[in-house]
Motif scaffolding. Sequence first.
Motif, mmCIF file in Angstrom:
data_model
loop_
_atom_site.group_PDB
_atom_site.id
_atom_site.type_symbol
_atom_site.label_atom_id
_atom_site.label_comp_id
_atom_site.label_asym_id
_atom_site.label_seq_id
_atom_site.Cartn_x
_atom_site.Cartn_y
_atom_site.Cartn_z
ATOM 1 N N LEU A 213 43.827 39.969 19.421
ATOM 2 C CA LEU A 213 42.393 40.004 19.140
ATOM 3 C C LEU A 213 42.082 40.978 18.010
ATOM 4 C CD1 LEU A 213 40.834 39.866 22.726
ATOM 5 C CD2 LEU A 213 41.184 38.008 21.097
ATOM 6 N N ILE A 214 42.868 42.043 17.891
ATOM 7 C CA ILE A 214 42.680 42.976 16.779
ATOM 8 C C ILE A 214 42.925 42.257 15.460
ATOM 9 C CG2 ILE A 214 43.615 45.025 15.646
ATOM 10 C CD1 ILE A 214 44.155 46.179 18.428
ATOM 11 N N ALA A 215 43.992 41.455 15.422
ATOM 12 C CA ALA A 215 44.302 40.709 14.197
ATOM 13 C C ALA A 215 43.183 39.734 13.847
ATOM 14 C CB ALA A 215 45.625 39.976 14.369
ATOM 15 N N LYS A 216 42.647 39.046 14.852
ATOM 16 C CA LYS A 216 41.543 38.112 14.601
ATOM 17 C C LYS A 216 40.308 38.856 14.095
ATOM 18 C CE LYS A 216 42.638 34.299 17.749
ATOM 19 N NZ LYS A 216 42.119 33.418 18.816
ATOM 20 N N SER A 217 40.028 40.003 14.676
ATOM 21 C CA SER A 217 38.856 40.787 14.268
ATOM 22 C C SER A 217 38.991 41.255 12.823
ATOM 23 C CB SER A 217 38.688 41.994 15.190
ATOM 24 O OG SER A 217 38.542 41.589 16.530
ATOM 25 N N GLU A 218 40.187 41.735 12.481
ATOM 26 C CA GLU A 218 40.403 42.212 11.109
ATOM 27 C C GLU A 218 40.302 41.061 10.109
ATOM 28 O OE1 GLU A 218 43.558 45.101 8.720
ATOM 29 O OE2 GLU A 218 43.707 44.784 10.896
ATOM 30 N N LYS A 219 40.823 39.920 10.490
ATOM 31 C CA LYS A 219 40.734 38.745 9.614
ATOM 32 C C LYS A 219 39.280 38.332 9.408
ATOM 33 C CE LYS A 219 42.391 33.961 9.227
ATOM 34 N NZ LYS A 219 43.191 32.887 9.887
ATOM 35 N N GLN B 33 25.819 59.396 57.514
ATOM 36 C CA GLN B 33 26.854 58.367 57.561
ATOM 37 C C GLN B 33 28.037 58.778 56.677
ATOM 38 O OE1 GLN B 33 25.157 54.493 56.727
ATOM 39 N NE2 GLN B 33 23.243 54.984 57.771
ATOM 40 N N SER B 34 29.060 57.936 56.620
ATOM 41 C CA SER B 34 30.255 58.265 55.851
ATOM 42 C C SER B 34 30.090 57.831 54.402
ATOM 43 C CB SER B 34 31.476 57.577 56.458
ATOM 44 O OG SER B 34 31.300 56.174 56.479
ATOM 45 N N LYS B 35 30.699 58.594 53.500
ATOM 46 C CA LYS B 35 30.616 58.307 52.069
ATOM 47 C C LYS B 35 31.730 57.362 51.648
ATOM 48 C CE LYS B 35 28.536 62.749 50.671
ATOM 49 N NZ LYS B 35 28.563 63.468 51.945
ATOM 50 N N LYS B 36 31.554 56.786 50.456
ATOM 51 C CA LYS B 36 32.550 55.890 49.877
ATOM 52 C C LYS B 36 33.202 56.546 48.666
ATOM 53 C CE LYS B 36 30.368 51.462 51.112
ATOM 54 N NZ LYS B 36 29.785 50.200 50.566
ATOM 55 N N SER B 37 34.437 56.154 48.398
ATOM 56 C CA SER B 37 35.130 56.622 47.206
ATOM 57 C C SER B 37 34.920 55.628 46.063
ATOM 58 C CB SER B 37 36.629 56.773 47.479
ATOM 59 O OG SER B 37 36.866 57.770 48.456
ATOM 60 N N TYR B 38 34.958 56.158 44.862
ATOM 61 C CA TYR B 38 34.771 55.319 43.671
ATOM 62 C C TYR B 38 36.110 54.680 43.304
ATOM 63 C CZ TYR B 38 33.327 54.032 38.904
ATOM 64 O OH TYR B 38 33.023 53.331 37.755
ATOM 65 N N LYS B 39 36.156 53.346 43.368
ATOM 66 C CA LYS B 39 37.355 52.597 43.015
ATOM 67 C C LYS B 39 36.969 51.526 42.001
ATOM 68 C CE LYS B 39 39.383 53.330 47.593
ATOM 69 N NZ LYS B 39 39.889 52.680 48.836
ATOM 70 N N PRO B 40 36.857 51.927 40.738
ATOM 71 C CA PRO B 40 36.375 50.977 39.729
ATOM 72 C C PRO B 40 37.383 49.862 39.465
ATOM 73 C CG PRO B 40 37.172 52.973 38.671
ATOM 74 C CD PRO B 40 37.205 53.239 40.155
ATOM 75 N N GLY B 41 36.833 48.711 39.157
ATOM 76 C CA GLY B 41 37.649 47.567 38.740
ATOM 77 C C GLY B 41 36.979 46.919 37.550
ATOM 78 N N PHE B 42 37.371 47.325 36.368
ATOM 79 C CA PHE B 42 36.678 46.879 35.165
ATOM 80 C C PHE B 42 37.093 45.459 34.777
ATOM 81 C CE2 PHE B 42 36.930 51.578 34.682
ATOM 82 C CZ PHE B 42 35.582 51.807 34.923
ATOM 83 N N HIS B 43 36.133 44.742 34.192
ATOM 84 C CA HIS B 43 36.332 43.319 33.920
ATOM 85 C C HIS B 43 36.481 43.021 32.440
ATOM 86 C CE1 HIS B 43 34.486 43.487 37.932
ATOM 87 N NE2 HIS B 43 35.236 42.423 38.170
ATOM 88 N N ALA C 139 36.811 38.850 22.910
ATOM 89 C CA ALA C 139 36.625 39.406 24.250
ATOM 90 C C ALA C 139 37.945 39.354 25.004
ATOM 91 C CB ALA C 139 35.552 38.621 25.009
ATOM 92 N N ASN C 140 38.169 40.378 25.802
ATOM 93 C CA ASN C 140 39.305 40.421 26.716
ATOM 94 C C ASN C 140 38.726 40.675 28.098
ATOM 95 O OD1 ASN C 140 42.111 40.415 27.338
ATOM 96 N ND2 ASN C 140 42.066 42.641 27.495
ATOM 97 N N MET D 162 41.934 36.308 27.052
ATOM 98 C CA MET D 162 41.473 36.584 25.693
ATOM 99 C C MET D 162 40.629 35.415 25.193
ATOM 100 S SD MET D 162 44.723 38.424 23.815
ATOM 101 C CE MET D 162 45.908 37.156 24.269
ATOM 102 N N MET D 163 39.492 35.746 24.604
ATOM 103 C CA MET D 163 38.604 34.728 24.053
ATOM 104 C C MET D 163 38.140 35.168 22.679
ATOM 105 S SD MET D 163 36.225 33.565 27.304
ATOM 106 C CE MET D 163 35.519 35.197 27.526
#
Length: 625
Positions: free
Chosen positions: A213-219, A336-346, A359-360, A369-370
């Motif tokens: 995708l870097i190559a496509k962007s540079e082009k 009540q009980s707390k939650k932990s942060y467990k990110p899952g990025f898209h 986009a990835n 990859m798009m």
Amino acid sequence: MKRIVLLGGGYGGVLTAKKLAKKFKKNSDVEITLIDRNPYHTLLTELHEVAANRTPEDAVKIELKKIFEGQKVQVVLDEINHIDFAGKTLESRKTKYKYDYLVIGTGCKPTFFGIPGAEENSFTLWSYEDAVRLKEQIREMFGQAAKEMDPVIRKSKLSFVVVGAGFTGVELVGEMAEFRDELCKEFFIDPKEVRLVVADMAPKILPILPDKLIAKSEKRLKRMGVEVITSAKITGVDPQAVIMGDERVQAHTIVWTAGVEGSELVGNLDVQQQGRKRIVTNDKLQSVDHENVYVVGDNIFYIPEGEARPVPQMVENAEQAAPIIAHNIHADVTGQSKKSYKPGFHGTMVCIGSHYGVANVGLPNRMFMMSGFMALFAKHFINMFYLFTVAGFNKVWSYMMHEFFHVHNRRSFVGGHFSKRSPNFWLVPLRIYVGIMWLSEGLDKLWKIIDNPSRIFLIPPSPHAMDATSAASQAVDAVSKTVDAQAAASAVTNAKDAVAALPVPHFVTNIMNGFMDLFFYQSNGDYTVLAKWFQIGMVLAEITFGILLIIGLFTALSSIATICMGLMIWCSGMAPYEMLWYLAAGIALIGGSGSVFGLDYYVLPWLKKQWKRVPIVRRWYLYTD
């Protein structure tokens, strides 16, 4: 009374406040306050569009009080310059604010890495004011260059350097390339005279993306006439040049997008910080120094379990952190009980001009990859989803207007195909003519109903009858005391003429037959009472909507109604081929044809004003600006 204060109206602050308002909606012992120095929330990811004149300036602003209309959040406009953690107090120049729980989301500011002259001689793109200032600068340089006789000075005025080839820098220079073409036409300048440069100290642009995708962007950038310089040893910036080692790149306009650091307030706080003034948190997103202080968005420095790097400074981090913080504060208040942060990025997306992007995206363990159309489609979809969570239909509608329907010079990923470019007054003759046609059709049928209310001619004969002729005969028998032989012959003729109607798919016919069996036909093939009233209603609708189209009142609604009536007639198997013309004309008239020489010009603005005053409408953002 528990006082929850959110400092900062950015992505993290706004989303956390909305989540808290929902959780404490029925709790009168909790007070939620959001403090920001601006009365609006800024869409930082869209600033490049304003800077390069793709969208209007107000497209990147949402009024904070509009966001929290009817919700349990008090918006305060102030600038906090000190936090007393021991006394649980926020201090501005004139006021002090007490808190029991504090959420810090003041965001970041550009960092210049100590490079001489960079801060003093560069434009930045990190606020609404930055975007407006840069747009004015670009236009002014073209205006001055058009009148400049000295070729050296002219060349410098038409040179633009963006330092930093991350997402912000690449998106900005892509938009500037399109803006360049517009300004060259406006100021009669040869596009070849304009120099656009994006430079970075890193060995490649957009380093977070896969190499493909870097190559496509540079082009793509090179095709747009943008010079890409990587591994640049930037040692200084003066008012008219960027110094890269021994080379001076002359330019009157230098934009710095090379990195960010925590806000000035965060940098001065007595809390543990790492990674350019980011506050160190635990897995609950609490400051490791103060358990009643939470951190959201770009200010978070937290390394999830199993990861080597802290969470990235991106919008999705704020979107995923906000519900965790809201839950944990609510849990603390309610025991009540707390939650932990467990990110899952898209994934990540970047647009390079209005027509192309990369986009990835996908799931944390499965990315796709798009590029091109699909990448921009994904970006717009994510933007609209976020805007819907913040300001509902209202902001999504305005976003679609400035991204798809009110675009200039085809600067949209769908080109100019959906852009409103034709004045509505050309539709006035069509609107009046279609109204007259529906009105005349309705009046013609009205006299038949007045003559004999029991005669059904808009609904086909029941399939339970032996055939169309016998069905017509049954109708004659049912009303023999009030109908003469001419009516019976007419029924037979109508039944025979049905074969010349528009063809209807078999599955539609089956659905329609089931509906009519349920509501309009008796077991012996006769019509029900409801059939008579349906026919009367259809005739009155034709007259009503015909009149509304003629006078231009509620034109969009009337046009949609005529389309629905035409589709119903088609589904019944009794629509002549002329119905295609009615349907096409109805579609053409939906888009505001009543605002010219019609009552919509006067009535709709008044109704819109009254509609916006309804509390539930403002609470759910069910209006347009």
